[in-house]
Scaffold this motif. Sequence first.
Motif, PDB file in Angstrom:
ATOM      1  N   PHE A 116       0.830  -1.200   0.000  1.00 52.64           N
ATOM      2  CA  PHE A 116       0.000   0.000   0.000  1.00 52.64           C
ATOM      3  C   PHE A 116       0.870   1.258   0.000  1.00 52.64           C
ATOM      4  O   PHE A 116       0.642   2.188  -0.790  1.00 52.64           O
ATOM      5  N   LEU A 117       1.870   1.298   0.877  1.00 54.04           N
ATOM      6  CA  LEU A 117       2.760   2.454   0.947  1.00 54.04           C
ATOM      7  C   LEU A 117       3.518   2.647  -0.359  1.00 54.04           C
ATOM      8  O   LEU A 117       3.694   3.777  -0.838  1.00 54.04           O
ATOM      9  N   ASN A 118       3.948   1.530  -0.952  1.00 54.78           N
ATOM     10  CA  ASN A 118       4.692   1.601  -2.211  1.00 54.78           C
ATOM     11  C   ASN A 118       3.824   2.166  -3.334  1.00 54.78           C
ATOM     12  O   ASN A 118       4.262   3.013  -4.116  1.00 54.78           O
ATOM     13  N   LYS A 119       2.579   1.703  -3.413  1.00 51.50           N
ATOM     14  CA  LYS A 119       1.668   2.201  -4.449  1.00 51.50           C
ATOM     15  C   LYS A 119       1.340   3.685  -4.255  1.00 51.50           C
ATOM     16  O   LYS A 119       1.169   4.421  -5.223  1.00 51.50           O
ATOM     17  N   LYS A 120       1.248   4.089  -2.997  1.00 44.94           N
ATOM     18  CA  LYS A 120       0.897   5.475  -2.682  1.00 44.94           C
ATOM     19  C   LYS A 120       2.109   6.407  -2.677  1.00 44.94           C
ATOM     20  O   LYS A 120       1.954   7.632  -2.622  1.00 44.94           O
ATOM     21  N   GLY A 121       3.301   5.817  -2.705  1.00 49.29           N
ATOM     22  CA  GLY A 121       4.500   6.637  -2.615  1.00 49.29           C
ATOM     23  C   GLY A 121       4.609   7.326  -1.275  1.00 49.29           C
ATOM     24  O   GLY A 121       5.038   8.479  -1.173  1.00 49.29           O
ATOM     25  N   SER A 122       4.210   6.615  -0.221  1.00 45.85           N
ATOM     26  CA  SER A 122       4.163   7.196   1.125  1.00 45.85           C
ATOM     27  C   SER A 122       5.094   6.455   2.081  1.00 45.85           C
ATOM     28  O   SER A 122       5.646   5.401   1.751  1.00 45.85           O
ATOM     29  N   ARG A 123       5.234   7.009   3.263  1.00 49.93           N
ATOM     30  CA  ARG A 123       5.963   6.359   4.343  1.00 49.93           C
ATOM     31  C   ARG A 123       4.990   6.111   5.495  1.00 49.93           C
ATOM     32  O   ARG A 123       3.991   6.808   5.617  1.00 49.93           O
ATOM     33  N   GLY A 124       5.313   5.133   6.322  1.00 47.93           N
ATOM     34  CA  GLY A 124       4.440   4.847   7.453  1.00 47.93           C
ATOM     35  C   GLY A 124       5.156   4.107   8.550  1.00 47.93           C
ATOM     36  O   GLY A 124       6.209   3.506   8.317  1.00 47.93           O
ATOM     37  N   LEU A 147      12.835  -5.590   6.773  1.00 45.87           N
ATOM     38  CA  LEU A 147      13.856  -4.546   6.827  1.00 45.87           C
ATOM     39  C   LEU A 147      15.221  -5.084   6.404  1.00 45.87           C
ATOM     40  O   LEU A 147      16.046  -4.347   5.857  1.00 45.87           O
ATOM     41  N   SER A 148      15.443  -6.367   6.651  1.00 43.58           N
ATOM     42  CA  SER A 148      16.734  -6.984   6.312  1.00 43.58           C
ATOM     43  C   SER A 148      16.765  -7.582   4.917  1.00 43.58           C
ATOM     44  O   SER A 148      17.786  -7.531   4.229  1.00 43.58           O
ATOM     45  N   HIS A 149      15.619  -8.142   4.453  1.00 45.14           N
ATOM     46  CA  HIS A 149      15.608  -8.904   3.210  1.00 45.14           C
ATOM     47  C   HIS A 149      14.862  -8.227   2.061  1.00 45.14           C
ATOM     48  O   HIS A 149      14.956  -8.679   0.910  1.00 45.14           O
ATOM     49  N   GLY A 150      14.105  -7.170   2.353  1.00 43.07           N
ATOM     50  CA  GLY A 150      13.304  -6.562   1.290  1.00 43.07           C
ATOM     51  C   GLY A 150      12.099  -7.422   0.961  1.00 43.07           C
ATOM     52  O   GLY A 150      11.778  -8.378   1.672  1.00 43.07           O
ATOM     53  N   HIS A 158      15.944  -4.126   0.662  1.00 40.21           N
ATOM     54  CA  HIS A 158      15.871  -3.770   2.086  1.00 40.21           C
ATOM     55  C   HIS A 158      15.957  -2.256   2.266  1.00 40.21           C
ATOM     56  O   HIS A 158      15.335  -1.697   3.170  1.00 40.21           O
ATOM     57  N   SER A 159      16.699  -1.585   1.378  1.00 36.55           N
ATOM     58  CA  SER A 159      16.780  -0.115   1.453  1.00 36.55           C
ATOM     59  C   SER A 159      15.433   0.519   1.117  1.00 36.55           C
ATOM     60  O   SER A 159      15.027   1.510   1.739  1.00 36.55           O
ATOM     61  N   ASP A 160      14.738  -0.071   0.137  1.00 36.78           N
ATOM     62  CA  ASP A 160      13.407   0.428  -0.213  1.00 36.78           C
ATOM     63  C   ASP A 160      12.453   0.296   0.966  1.00 36.78           C
ATOM     64  O   ASP A 160      11.679   1.212   1.263  1.00 36.78           O
ATOM     65  N   ILE A 161      12.511  -0.853   1.645  1.00 37.19           N
ATOM     66  CA  ILE A 161      11.620  -1.091   2.790  1.00 37.19           C
ATOM     67  C   ILE A 161      11.907  -0.094   3.905  1.00 37.19           C
ATOM     68  O   ILE A 161      10.977   0.444   4.529  1.00 37.19           O
ATOM     69  N   LYS A 162      13.187   0.195   4.135  1.00 38.75           N
ATOM     70  CA  LYS A 162      13.548   1.152   5.185  1.00 38.75           C
ATOM     71  C   LYS A 162      13.037   2.549   4.874  1.00 38.75           C
ATOM     72  O   LYS A 162      12.792   3.340   5.782  1.00 38.75           O
ATOM     73  N   ASN A 163      12.880   2.860   3.585  1.00 40.05           N
ATOM     74  CA  ASN A 163      12.320   4.152   3.197  1.00 40.05           C
ATOM     75  C   ASN A 163      10.803   4.184   3.343  1.00 40.05           C
ATOM     76  O   ASN A 163      10.211   5.252   3.502  1.00 40.05           O
ATOM     77  N   LEU A 164      10.178   2.991   3.271  1.00 40.98           N
ATOM     78  CA  LEU A 164       8.718   2.907   3.377  1.00 40.98           C
ATOM     79  C   LEU A 164       8.263   2.769   4.821  1.00 40.98           C
ATOM     80  O   LEU A 164       7.328   3.445   5.259  1.00 40.98           O
ATOM     81  N   LEU A 165       8.906   1.867   5.569  1.00 44.48           N
ATOM     82  CA  LEU A 165       8.553   1.625   6.971  1.00 44.48           C
ATOM     83  C   LEU A 165       9.543   2.362   7.862  1.00 44.48           C
ATOM     84  O   LEU A 165      10.732   2.056   7.860  1.00 44.48           O
ATOM     85  N   THR A 166       9.049   3.316   8.631  1.00 42.31           N
ATOM     86  CA  THR A 166       9.945   4.171   9.409  1.00 42.31           C
ATOM     87  C   THR A 166      10.066   3.772  10.880  1.00 42.31           C
ATOM     88  O   THR A 166      10.875   4.346  11.601  1.00 42.31           O
TER      89      THR A 166
END
Length: 233
Positions: A116-124, A147-150, A158-166
Amino acid sequence: PSGYFPYFILSGLLVNHFQNEHLKIKADQVKFKYWGRTDVIFHSREIGKRENDFAILKDPKVESDFHKDLVNFLIHSSTKSIIVAVDKKRAKSSKWNERLVYENAADATIKFFIEFLNKKGSRGNIIIESSSTIKDIGFLKKYSYYLSHGLPQLKLTHSDIKNLLTGISFVSKRNFDVETQIADLLAYPAGYKCVCDDKLKSMVTNSYEDQMWRVLQAKLININSMNSFIKLP
């Protein structure tokens, strides 16, 4: 067994952080109207059993008015719902023990939130109402994994996930978070609909359950192939 329910329901709520205070104000207005105070916790079980603070619902007029105000508050709240319903019988057939039920429910919830966050271009960030060690650890374990495996299925590193999940945090009921209270309220119609689909109960038109199910339907997310009412296994 007494009190046995055939589904485990994990209920999540999506809220924009700037809406938190507005939600609390509206919830407090309902609470103050019926109790003259705001330190009441909306809890589905107590509402249904009319116990503790909700003993006032034994008066049919008060109950009818309260249900109307509660439904009105929920339907006009700017929130969205994620529901994961685990069929306990099918889970047992799939060799899922209690730990796996919680972990798989947490996994489905977090994956949906990431998508959902990825589609919306948001963070949460994720806030969990702490309930037991096994449930809390299940969420933390899955959060740490992504966070470790993406999430390769979505081509997210994993870097993308860290940008999405704060972040992730745990709160208790005594923190009076209205978001966790709403999540609890919406778990009830989700579970009730599941047993109705199994023909174990019937949905009575305009009953409290029917009204709450209509609220939940309005809060579910449907984006392309994404549907936020997830059934497992």
